[in-house]
Design an enzyme around this catalytic site. Structure first.
Site, PDB file in Angstrom:
ATOM      1  N   ALA A   1       0.855  -1.187   0.000  1.00 43.14           N
ATOM      2  CA  ALA A   1       0.000   0.000   0.000  1.00 43.14           C
ATOM      3  C   ALA A   1       0.894   1.242   0.000  1.00 43.14           C
ATOM      4  O   ALA A   1       2.090   1.151   0.260  1.00 43.14           O
ATOM      5  CB  ALA A   1      -0.902  -0.003   1.223  1.00 43.14           C
ATOM      6  N   LYS A   2       0.312   2.376  -0.302  1.00 38.74           N
ATOM      7  CA  LYS A   2       1.062   3.638  -0.222  1.00 38.74           C
ATOM      8  C   LYS A   2       0.080   4.788  -0.161  1.00 38.74           C
ATOM      9  O   LYS A   2      -1.022   4.702  -0.692  1.00 38.74           O
ATOM     10  CB  LYS A   2       1.944   3.803  -1.471  1.00 38.74           C
ATOM     11  CG  LYS A   2       3.041   4.825  -1.314  1.00 38.74           C
ATOM     12  CD  LYS A   2       4.211   4.211  -0.587  1.00 38.74           C
ATOM     13  CE  LYS A   2       5.450   5.049  -0.607  1.00 38.74           C
ATOM     14  NZ  LYS A   2       6.642   4.202  -0.380  1.00 38.74           N
ATOM     15  N   GLY A   3       0.508   5.880   0.469  1.00 43.87           N
ATOM     16  CA  GLY A   3      -0.344   7.054   0.523  1.00 43.87           C
ATOM     17  C   GLY A   3       0.444   8.294   0.146  1.00 43.87           C
ATOM     18  O   GLY A   3       1.675   8.302   0.161  1.00 43.87           O
TER      19      GLY A   3
END
Ligand code: GLU
Length: 425
Positions: free
Chosen positions: A114-116
Site C-alpha cells: 500500500a502507499k499514501g
C-alpha cells in the site's frame, strides 16, 4: 491517455505506473502456471482519493488532495509509507503501492502493498497547518487503515512526529490507543529502536554484499550519493565508517565533489544547521551534468523517481547502482545499464531495510515487548543478506537482472497466495 482507474494503462513515458507495468511484463514469462493470475498485479485492489480541507493560520481555508492505494492484500495487511510532496499523483501512489507489494514479498514480510500521499509542499505550511493536514488526511483514510488492515509509515517528507499525529488521530476515532496503526513512530510512543536508520542501513548492507559478490571491497570503494532525506545521510555515514570514500553528494540545493573524499558527518552537520551543501567548505560545487559523470564504484540514487534516465545511463561511470529511492531507474535505462555491465540492486531489495524494521516495530507493538537495538540490527542484517542471496541466485538461474529476479521471487509468492486463497465468492 486513459483516465486513471484500477486497470489504468498510461501512455506517458514519465509515469511511474507505466514503469511498474513494464517491470511486470518482464517477469510474466517466468511465472509458470501462476501466469494465469498475472492481471492481478496490473491493477490496484483499492484506491481511495480524499479531499483534505484545513484552516490556514491566516483565516482562509485551503484544500489538498490525498490518496491511499492498496495494491494487493493477498499476503497480509497493506503496508507502505505516506509522502507529502507537491508532485504526488494518483499514478505515482499506485506505482509506489505496487512496489511495496513486491518489496514486502521479496523480503517475505507478511504484508501486502500500500502507499499514501498528499499533494502538498509541507515546507509552505506552518507546524499547526501541517498537523491539521495530517490529522484530516488520517481521518479521511481511516475507513481503510488499521493495525490489521493497512499500516502507514514515513516516506518522502514525513517523519516520526507525523506518525505520532496519525496514530493519535486514528486512536481518538476508534476510542482506544492503537500504536500498531502506523510504524516509524517516536520511541516514546511504541516506535522501534533502529527504525529511523533502517532504510539507510539496508542500502549500505545491500551495497556491501553485492560489491563482495562482484569481487570488490567496500573499504576504499568510491561512492556517490544522490538524495536529500534520511536515507542518504545514514547510508553515506555507514559507507564512510566502513572505509569507503564518498566522492560526490547531491541534494535539492545542488551537487558537490571531492575526489579525496567528503567528510560526510561534517557536511551533514553543516546542512542540518541551515547551511547549503554547495557552500560546504570540504567540497567543490559542480553542475548536474558533472555530478552524473563522477567516476565511482557505487552510485546510490536516494531521491525520487525517474532520476536515472536513458541519457544518464549512457554516461554514468560506475560499477554498481544501489537504489535507495523507489523507482529511480527507468526500464529503458535499466537495459542500457545491463548492456554496459553495470549491476543494479533494485529498490524493492535495496531500500527494504525501512519496511523490515517497520515490521519489527509492528510485532513489538502487538506483543508490547521491545527489543534492543543490537537485536534489531542483527535481525535486519540477517533478513537483508538472505533476501539478497536469493535474488542473486534467481538472477543466475533465470539469466535475468537482479530486478527481474526480485520480481520473480516476489510475484511468485504473491500469486501463489492469491491462488491458494481463491476468489470470493
Ligand atoms: N516508505 C518506506 C518504503 O518505501 C517504508 C515503508 C514502511 O515502513 O511501511 O519502503
Amino acid at each position: 491517455m486513459s483516465t486513471p482507474g484500477l486497470s489504468y494503462v498510461p501512455n506517458n513515458p514519465q509515469s511511474p505506473w507505466q514503469m511498474y507495468l513494464q517491470q511486470v511484463d518482464r517477469v510474466a514469462p517466468h511465472l509458470g502456471h501462476l501466469q494465469r493470475w498475472v492481471e492481478t498485479l496490473k491493477r490496484c485492489k483499492r484506491v481511495l482519493a480524499v479531499d483534505i480541507p484545513i484552516n490556514k493560520d491566516d483565516g482562509t481555508v485551503a484544500h489538498f488532495e490525498g490518496f491511499r492505494a492498496q495494491h494487493n492484500l493477498s499476503r497480509g495487511p497493506g503496508k507502505g509509507g505516506v509522502r507529502f510532496h507537491p508532485d504526488v499523483t494518483i499514478d505515482e501512489v499506485m506505482a509506489l503501492s505496487a512496489w511495496m507489494t513486491v518489496k514486502n514479498a521479496a523480503l517475505n514480510l507478511p504484508y501486502g502493498g500500500a502507499k499514501g500521499g498528499v499533494r502538498v509542499d509541507p515546507k509552505a505550511l506552518t507546524r499547526g497547518e501541517l498537523e491539521r493536514l495530517t490529522r484530516r488526511y488520517t481521518s479521511e483514510i481511516g475507513l481503510i487503515i488499521g493495525p490489521d488492515k493497512d499500516i502507514p509509515a514515513p516516506d518522502v517528507n514525513t517523519n516520526d512526529q507525523i506518525m505520532a499525529w496519525m496514530m493519535d488521530t486514528y486512536s481518538m476515532n476508534v476510542g482506544a490507543t492503537a500504536t500498531g496503526v502506523v510504524t516509524g513512530k517516536p520511541i516514546a510512543l511504541g516506535g522501534s529502536l533502529g527504525r529511523r536508520e533502517a532504510t539507510g542501513r539496508g542500502v549500505y548492507i545491500a551495497a556491501r554484499e553485492t560489491a563482495r559478490a562482484m569481487g570488490f571491497d567496500i573499504s576504499g570503494a568510491r561512492v556517490v550519493v544522490q538524495g536529500f532525506g534520511n536515507v542518504r545521510g545514514i547510508a553515506a555515514k555507514l559507507f564512510r565508517a566502513a572505509g569507503a570514500v564518498v566522492v560526490g553528494l547531491q541534494d535539492a540545493n545542488g551537487s558537490v565533489v571531492n575526489e579525496a573524499g567528503i567528510d560526510v558527518d561534517a557536511a551533514l552537520d553543516y546542512v542540518a544547521l541551515g547551511g547549503k551543501l554547495t557552500e560546504f567548505k570540504g567540497a567543490t560545487q559542480i553542475t548536474e551534468g558533472e555530478f552524473w559523470a563522477i567516476k565511482s564504484d557505487i552510485f546510490v540514487p536516494a531521491a525520487l523517481e525517474n532520476q536515472l534516465t536513458e541519457a544518464r545511463a549512457k554516461t554514468i561511470s560506475t560499477r554498481l547502482v544501489v537504489e535507495g529511492a523507489n523507482g529511480p531507474t527507468t526500464p529503458a535505462a535499466d537495459d542500457i545499464l545491463h548492456d554496459r555491465n553495470i549491476i543494479v540492486v533494485p529498490d524493492v531489495i535495496a531500500n527494504a531495510g525501512g519496511v523490515t524494521v517497520s515490521y519489527f516495530e509492528w510485532v513489538q507493538d502487538f506483543s508490547s515487548f521491545f527489543w534492543t537495538e543490537a537485536e534489531i540490527n542483527d535481525r535486519l542484517e540477517r533478513i537483508m543478506v538472505e533476501a539478497l542471496k536469493a535474488v542473486v541466485a534467481a538472477s543466475e538461474k533465470h539469466k535475468v537482472s537482479l530486478r527481474t529476479a526480485a520480481f520473480i521471487i516476489a510475484c511468485t509468492r504473491v500469486l501463489a497466495a492469491r491462488e491458494l486463497r481463491g476468489l470470493y465468492p
